[in-house]
Design a protein around this motif. Structure first.
Motif, mmCIF file in Angstrom:
data_model
loop_
_atom_site.group_PDB
_atom_site.id
_atom_site.type_symbol
_atom_site.label_atom_id
_atom_site.label_comp_id
_atom_site.label_asym_id
_atom_site.label_seq_id
_atom_site.Cartn_x
_atom_site.Cartn_y
_atom_site.Cartn_z
ATOM 1 N N MET A 34 67.041 21.212 -19.273
ATOM 2 C CA MET A 34 66.868 20.103 -20.201
ATOM 3 C C MET A 34 65.425 20.075 -20.700
ATOM 4 N N SER A 35 65.221 19.354 -21.760
ATOM 5 C CA SER A 35 63.878 19.251 -22.318
ATOM 6 C C SER A 35 63.628 17.873 -22.906
ATOM 7 N N TRP A 36 62.359 17.586 -23.104
ATOM 8 C CA TRP A 36 61.910 16.417 -23.862
ATOM 9 C C TRP A 36 61.206 16.936 -25.117
ATOM 10 N N VAL A 37 61.510 16.296 -26.217
ATOM 11 C CA VAL A 37 60.829 16.584 -27.472
ATOM 12 C C VAL A 37 60.368 15.265 -28.061
ATOM 13 N N ARG A 38 59.429 15.322 -28.996
ATOM 14 C CA ARG A 38 58.954 14.092 -29.625
ATOM 15 C C ARG A 38 58.697 14.312 -31.095
ATOM 16 N N GLN A 39 58.700 13.217 -31.819
ATOM 17 C CA GLN A 39 58.400 13.270 -33.235
ATOM 18 C C GLN A 39 57.455 12.138 -33.584
ATOM 19 N N ALA A 40 56.236 12.502 -33.928
ATOM 20 C CA ALA A 40 55.237 11.521 -34.322
ATOM 21 C C ALA A 40 55.462 11.109 -35.774
ATOM 22 N N GLY A 42 55.515 10.897 -39.487
ATOM 23 C CA GLY A 42 55.151 11.827 -40.540
ATOM 24 C C GLY A 42 55.061 13.279 -40.133
ATOM 25 N N LYS A 43 55.466 13.585 -38.897
ATOM 26 C CA LYS A 43 55.361 14.962 -38.407
ATOM 27 C C LYS A 43 56.726 15.494 -37.974
ATOM 28 N N GLY A 44 56.779 16.781 -37.724
ATOM 29 C CA GLY A 44 58.015 17.405 -37.298
ATOM 30 C C GLY A 44 58.258 17.237 -35.815
ATOM 31 N N LEU A 45 59.380 17.749 -35.376
ATOM 32 C CA LEU A 45 59.746 17.666 -33.975
ATOM 33 C C LEU A 45 58.859 18.591 -33.149
ATOM 34 N N GLU A 46 58.389 18.090 -32.018
ATOM 35 C CA GLU A 46 57.505 18.857 -31.143
ATOM 36 C C GLU A 46 58.096 18.937 -29.742
ATOM 37 N N TRP A 47 58.247 20.141 -29.254
ATOM 38 C CA TRP A 47 58.703 20.339 -27.874
ATOM 39 C C TRP A 47 57.603 19.861 -26.920
ATOM 40 N N VAL A 48 57.974 19.106 -25.888
ATOM 41 C CA VAL A 48 57.001 18.538 -24.950
ATOM 42 C C VAL A 48 57.088 19.177 -23.563
ATOM 43 N N SER A 49 58.292 19.264 -23.025
ATOM 44 C CA SER A 49 58.436 19.807 -21.677
ATOM 45 C C SER A 49 59.876 20.228 -21.445
ATOM 46 N N ILE A 51 62.732 21.612 -18.080
ATOM 47 C CA ILE A 51 62.986 21.728 -16.649
ATOM 48 C C ILE A 51 64.233 22.568 -16.440
ATOM 49 N N ASP A 52 64.248 23.346 -15.372
ATOM 50 C CA ASP A 52 65.410 24.195 -15.105
ATOM 51 C C ASP A 52 66.491 23.400 -14.381
ATOM 52 N N LEU A 53 67.565 24.093 -13.972
ATOM 53 C CA LEU A 53 68.749 23.424 -13.426
ATOM 54 C C LEU A 53 68.432 22.557 -12.213
ATOM 55 N N GLU A 54 67.613 23.091 -11.314
ATOM 56 C CA GLU A 54 67.335 22.406 -10.048
ATOM 57 C C GLU A 54 66.030 21.633 -10.054
ATOM 58 N N GLY A 55 65.270 21.749 -11.125
ATOM 59 C CA GLY A 55 63.982 21.075 -11.172
ATOM 60 C C GLY A 55 62.870 21.858 -10.512
ATOM 61 N N ASP A 56 63.096 23.136 -10.255
ATOM 62 C CA ASP A 56 62.086 23.960 -9.597
ATOM 63 C C ASP A 56 61.055 24.524 -10.569
ATOM 64 N N SER A 57 61.448 24.687 -11.808
ATOM 65 C CA SER A 57 60.552 25.251 -12.813
ATOM 66 C C SER A 57 60.411 24.264 -13.951
ATOM 67 N N ILE A 58 59.168 23.817 -14.186
ATOM 68 C CA ILE A 58 58.899 22.826 -15.221
ATOM 69 C C ILE A 58 57.727 23.317 -16.056
ATOM 70 N N ASN A 59 57.848 23.196 -17.357
ATOM 71 C CA ASN A 59 56.793 23.622 -18.265
ATOM 72 C C ASN A 59 56.440 22.489 -19.226
ATOM 73 N N TYR A 60 55.188 22.484 -19.653
ATOM 74 C CA TYR A 60 54.681 21.426 -20.527
ATOM 75 C C TYR A 60 53.880 22.009 -21.679
ATOM 76 N N ILE A 61 53.871 21.280 -22.772
ATOM 77 C CA ILE A 61 52.937 21.603 -23.831
ATOM 78 C C ILE A 61 51.533 21.292 -23.310
ATOM 79 N N GLU A 62 50.565 22.070 -23.766
ATOM 80 C CA GLU A 62 49.207 21.938 -23.250
ATOM 81 C C GLU A 62 48.662 20.512 -23.430
ATOM 82 N N ALA A 63 49.030 19.857 -24.491
ATOM 83 C CA ALA A 63 48.483 18.530 -24.797
ATOM 84 C C ALA A 63 48.851 17.478 -23.755
ATOM 85 N N VAL A 64 49.909 17.705 -22.972
ATOM 86 C CA VAL A 64 50.335 16.715 -21.986
ATOM 87 C C VAL A 64 50.201 17.226 -20.561
#
Length: 116
Positions: A34-40, A42-49, A51-64
Motif C-alpha cells: 500500500m502507499s500514501w500519496v498527496r496532492q497540494a 495547484g500541484k499534481g499527485l505526489e507519492w509519499v510513502s 509499505i510491503d505486505l507485512e510492514g517490513d519494508s517501508i520507503n518514504y519520499i526524502e521530504a518526509v
C-alpha cells in the motif's frame, strides 16, 4: 469492490502532529502493498510513502523522511501515517492507494492543512 476510506486530517500549526488512518475493504488487504500519496493545492499527485505486505519494508519520499512513519495493521485492514513535525509544505489532500507505486485505486482523501 475496492474501498479505501481515509480519516484523521485537520488544521494544525507547524511542528504539530497528525495521525492519518485508512480503512480498507473489498479486497484481501494483507495481500497488497500500500502507499500514501498527496496532492497540494495547484500541484499534481505526489507519492509519499509505501509499505510491503507485512510492514517490513517501508520507503518514504526524502521530504518526509524522519518525520512521517507509515504502518499497517492487517488484522484491522487499516493503514496508518503518523506525521510529526509538520511543515506548511505538507499541506495537501492525503490519499491511501492500493499497491506501492501510488497509482492504484485511491480513497477520497483527507485534508491536512499546516498553518500558523
Amino acid at each position: 469492490q475496492v474501498q479505501l476510506v481515509e480519516s484523521g486530517g485537520g488544521l494544525v500549526r507547524p511542528g504539530e502532529s497528525l495521525r492519518l488512518s485508512c480503512v480498507a475493504s473489498g479486497f484481501a488487504f494483507s495481500n497488497y502493498g500500500m502507499s500514501w500519496v498527496r496532492q497540494a493545492p495547484g500541484k499534481g499527485l505526489e507519492w509519499v510513502s509505501a509499505i510491503d505486505l507485512e510492514g517490513d519494508s517501508i520507503n518514504y519520499i526524502e521530504a518526509v523522511e524522519g518525520r512521517f512513519t507509515m504502518s499497517r495493521d492487517n488484522a484491522k485492514n487499516t493503514l496508518y501515517l503518523q506525521m510529526d513535525h509538520l511543515k506548511p509544505e505538507d499541506t495537501a489532500v492525503y490519499y491511501c492507494a492500493l499497491n506501492t507505486d501510488g497509482l492504484g485505486p485511491r480513497g477520497r482523501g483527507t485534508q491536512v492543512t499546516v498553518s500558523s
